[in-house]
Structure formats: C-alpha cells, structure tokens
Motif scaffolding. Sequence first.
Motif, PDB file in Angstrom:
ATOM      1  N   ALA A  97       0.845  -1.191   0.000  1.00  0.00           N
ATOM      2  CA  ALA A  97       0.000   0.000   0.000  1.00  0.00           C
ATOM      3  C   ALA A  97       0.883   1.244   0.000  1.00  0.00           C
ATOM      4  O   ALA A  97       1.775   1.376   0.851  1.00  0.00           O
ATOM      5  N   VAL A  98       0.650   2.131  -0.963  1.00  0.00           N
ATOM      6  CA  VAL A  98       1.223   3.473  -0.974  1.00  0.00           C
ATOM      7  C   VAL A  98       0.043   4.411  -1.010  1.00  0.00           C
ATOM      8  O   VAL A  98      -0.697   4.460  -2.006  1.00  0.00           O
ATOM      9  N   LEU A  99      -0.165   5.149   0.080  1.00  0.00           N
ATOM     10  CA  LEU A  99      -1.412   5.877   0.268  1.00  0.00           C
ATOM     11  C   LEU A  99      -1.149   7.343   0.593  1.00  0.00           C
ATOM     12  O   LEU A  99      -0.368   7.663   1.494  1.00  0.00           O
ATOM     13  N   ALA A 100      -1.824   8.225  -0.120  1.00  0.00           N
ATOM     14  CA  ALA A 100      -1.830   9.637   0.228  1.00  0.00           C
ATOM     15  C   ALA A 100      -3.094   9.907   1.034  1.00  0.00           C
ATOM     16  O   ALA A 100      -4.178   9.420   0.695  1.00  0.00           O
ATOM     17  N   GLY A 101      -2.942  10.660   2.114  1.00  0.00           N
ATOM     18  CA  GLY A 101      -4.121  10.938   2.931  1.00  0.00           C
ATOM     19  C   GLY A 101      -3.785  11.795   4.127  1.00  0.00           C
ATOM     20  O   GLY A 101      -2.697  12.366   4.235  1.00  0.00           O
ATOM     21  N   GLN A 102      -4.734  11.866   5.067  1.00  0.00           N
ATOM     22  CA  GLN A 102      -4.589  12.694   6.258  1.00  0.00           C
ATOM     23  C   GLN A 102      -4.650  11.814   7.504  1.00  0.00           C
ATOM     24  O   GLN A 102      -5.505  10.930   7.619  1.00  0.00           O
TER      25      GLN A 102
ATOM     26  N   ARG B 244      -6.976   8.639   6.788  1.00  0.00           N
ATOM     27  CA  ARG B 244      -8.109   8.793   5.864  1.00  0.00           C
ATOM     28  C   ARG B 244      -7.538   8.942   4.450  1.00  0.00           C
ATOM     29  O   ARG B 244      -6.866   9.911   4.129  1.00  0.00           O
ATOM     30  N   VAL B 245      -7.801   7.976   3.618  1.00  0.00           N
ATOM     31  CA  VAL B 245      -7.179   7.898   2.296  1.00  0.00           C
ATOM     32  C   VAL B 245      -7.772   8.928   1.345  1.00  0.00           C
ATOM     33  O   VAL B 245      -8.994   9.033   1.210  1.00  0.00           O
ATOM     34  N   ASP B 246      -6.898   9.691   0.682  1.00  0.00           N
ATOM     35  CA  ASP B 246      -7.301  10.592  -0.402  1.00  0.00           C
ATOM     36  C   ASP B 246      -7.028   9.960  -1.760  1.00  0.00           C
ATOM     37  O   ASP B 246      -7.823  10.086  -2.681  1.00  0.00           O
ATOM     38  N   ASP B 247      -5.878   9.304  -1.862  1.00  0.00           N
ATOM     39  CA  ASP B 247      -5.448   8.727  -3.138  1.00  0.00           C
ATOM     40  C   ASP B 247      -4.741   7.406  -2.875  1.00  0.00           C
ATOM     41  O   ASP B 247      -3.618   7.387  -2.382  1.00  0.00           O
ATOM     42  N   PRO B 248      -5.369   6.271  -3.200  1.00  0.00           N
ATOM     43  CA  PRO B 248      -4.696   4.978  -3.060  1.00  0.00           C
ATOM     44  C   PRO B 248      -3.761   4.746  -4.246  1.00  0.00           C
ATOM     45  O   PRO B 248      -4.129   4.111  -5.240  1.00  0.00           O
ATOM     46  N   ILE B 249      -2.553   5.268  -4.162  1.00  0.00           N
ATOM     47  CA  ILE B 249      -1.594   5.198  -5.269  1.00  0.00           C
ATOM     48  C   ILE B 249      -1.293   3.749  -5.626  1.00  0.00           C
ATOM     49  O   ILE B 249      -1.233   3.377  -6.798  1.00  0.00           O
TER      50      ILE B 249
ATOM     51  N   PHE C 149       4.058   4.368   3.138  1.00  0.00           N
ATOM     52  CA  PHE C 149       4.400   3.090   2.515  1.00  0.00           C
ATOM     53  C   PHE C 149       4.209   1.993   3.569  1.00  0.00           C
ATOM     54  O   PHE C 149       4.801   2.059   4.649  1.00  0.00           O
ATOM     55  N   ALA C 150       3.405   0.993   3.247  1.00  0.00           N
ATOM     56  CA  ALA C 150       3.101  -0.059   4.215  1.00  0.00           C
ATOM     57  C   ALA C 150       3.057  -1.413   3.532  1.00  0.00           C
ATOM     58  O   ALA C 150       2.891  -1.513   2.316  1.00  0.00           O
ATOM     59  N   GLN C 151       3.189  -2.459   4.341  1.00  0.00           N
ATOM     60  CA  GLN C 151       3.210  -3.812   3.800  1.00  0.00           C
ATOM     61  C   GLN C 151       2.443  -4.759   4.722  1.00  0.00           C
ATOM     62  O   GLN C 151       2.473  -4.628   5.945  1.00  0.00           O
ATOM     63  N   ASN C 152       1.756  -5.722   4.100  1.00  0.00           N
ATOM     64  CA  ASN C 152       1.094  -6.772   4.864  1.00  0.00           C
ATOM     65  C   ASN C 152       2.147  -7.626   5.559  1.00  0.00           C
ATOM     66  O   ASN C 152       3.132  -8.032   4.934  1.00  0.00           O
ATOM     67  N   THR C 153       1.941  -7.907   6.833  1.00  0.00           N
ATOM     68  CA  THR C 153       2.852  -8.792   7.548  1.00  0.00           C
ATOM     69  C   THR C 153       2.120  -9.446   8.706  1.00  0.00           C
ATOM     70  O   THR C 153       0.979  -9.102   9.008  1.00  0.00           O
ATOM     71  N   GLN C 154       2.788 -10.390   9.356  1.00  0.00           N
ATOM     72  CA  GLN C 154       2.249 -11.055  10.530  1.00  0.00           C
ATOM     73  C   GLN C 154       2.991 -10.542  11.761  1.00  0.00           C
ATOM     74  O   GLN C 154       4.205 -10.689  11.870  1.00  0.00           O
ATOM     75  N   MET C 155       2.257  -9.944  12.667  1.00  0.00           N
ATOM     76  CA  MET C 155       2.848  -9.441  13.899  1.00  0.00           C
ATOM     77  C   MET C 155       2.810 -10.524  14.969  1.00  0.00           C
ATOM     78  O   MET C 155       1.791 -11.199  15.146  1.00  0.00           O
ATOM     79  N   ALA C 156       3.935 -10.689  15.670  1.00  0.00           N
ATOM     80  CA  ALA C 156       3.979 -11.654  16.765  1.00  0.00           C
ATOM     81  C   ALA C 156       2.953 -11.277  17.823  1.00  0.00           C
ATOM     82  O   ALA C 156       2.833 -10.111  18.218  1.00  0.00           O
ATOM     83  N   TRP C 157       2.196 -12.269  18.276  1.00  0.00           N
ATOM     84  CA  TRP C 157       1.150 -12.066  19.275  1.00  0.00           C
ATOM     85  C   TRP C 157       1.428 -12.984  20.447  1.00  0.00           C
ATOM     86  O   TRP C 157       2.223 -13.925  20.343  1.00  0.00           O
ATOM     87  N   ARG C 158       0.776 -12.730  21.584  1.00  0.00           N
ATOM     88  CA  ARG C 158       1.034 -13.568  22.760  1.00  0.00           C
ATOM     89  C   ARG C 158       0.774 -15.036  22.460  1.00  0.00           C
ATOM     90  O   ARG C 158       1.509 -15.910  22.910  1.00  0.00           O
ATOM     91  N   GLU C 159      -0.261 -15.277  21.696  1.00  0.00           N
ATOM     92  CA  GLU C 159      -0.542 -16.636  21.242  1.00  0.00           C
ATOM     93  C   GLU C 159      -0.591 -16.610  19.717  1.00  0.00           C
ATOM     94  O   GLU C 159      -1.580 -16.205  19.129  1.00  0.00           O
TER      95      GLU C 159
END
Length: 213
Positions: A47-52, A90-95, A149-159
Amino acid sequence: MKPFAMIAAVVALGFAAWHYAAPEPQALVHLMYQTQTFPQMAVKANAVLAGQVVGIGGTRWNQDDGSFWDREMSSGQTETALPYYEITLRVDDPIVDTTTQNLAAGHDVVLTVVGMNPRDEQEIATNLGIGSGDHGPEGLQVGQRIVVFAQNTQMAWREGTRPVLQLMGHPEQAYFTTVRGGNFESHAQEAPSGSLADLKDQVLALRDGQTTE
C-alpha cells in the motif's frame, strides 16, 4: 532474559528486555529496524497511500486486551510483551493497493507501528519501569497530510501471530510529509522531493521497472 524477535518480509525487529538494579527504568525495550530505501519501498509496498492522519492510538502490548505481559519459560528465561501503536489514515489517493482491504478514497485504514508511541514513554517508564532508550523524532501528528508506505505482515502475538498493515522499514522513513511550498519530503534514503503528482509518478515508474531521474 530471553530475546523476543519478530522477522517480517521487509522489517526485522529485534526485541529484548534486560533488568537492572536501578529502580527506573527497570527494563529496556530495544527495537532494530531494517532500513528501506525509497526505491525498495516503492517496489515492495502493498500500500502506498496519500491521505490525512485522523488518529494516533496509545501504546498497546501484543495481546488481545493490549495490556503489558511477561511469562517465565520452562528454561527459566522470560518472554516479554512487544509494544505497538496504530495510526488511522483517511485515504485521499490509493496510489498502490495490493491489499485485500479495498483502500478507496474516503476510507480509513489502520497502520501498525511496532514500538512505543513517543508521547507515552514517560508514563510507561513511571508505571511499568520500562523505557525504549529511543530519543528520535516524535513521529506523526493528527492532521498531517502524508504519503505512507506499508506492507502486509504477521505481527507476533502472545498466542501466535496477527495480520497487520505495517509501516515499512524504520517508521520515520516510511512516510512523506508536506513542507513549505506544498512539496512532499521524507527521511528515507534516495527519497525524492516534489509534488504529490511527481511522487506518484516515480512510485508507479519504479513499480513498472522504469528508471527515474
């Protein structure tokens, strides 16, 4: 003290807590981020996103109720919680959007930052005896216009783990903010400076395998 580590596709985060004799802080959270250059982020981002920025949450810890936790392991070592907080954009433009969230203009998206919200550090040090030792920039503010700039990932959780949309590389390098004159600038390596249209063109050109000036 046993190190707690999470390694994602684009960010490697080492987490460890060490107890000291001094009463405050009694433990230190140390995070290490894998630096991403602008071209790397442009090509790899889901995701590359322009927004507020419309919301910045407080520090939580990686379990369902968000409270701090630790537990003794059978080896006598201790597994300790991982801090994180969330930014609502809040997304203005989903580049770019290769997520499954349909990040259309006008929609809000939650972005995860691994680490403590800087505004909470003093309170956490007082109440939990935990500090980060990070004296860097204060991060984003509500109302700012950014390109992130963001990426899908798996975050470590307690379980187990939990899917999140996470800022890429070091959080301070994962976004562009507006400066005087309306241009966007970033701390990322090899980052250009220019209008939103210029930045968008460069991101899309890099994803198409073209060269940019």
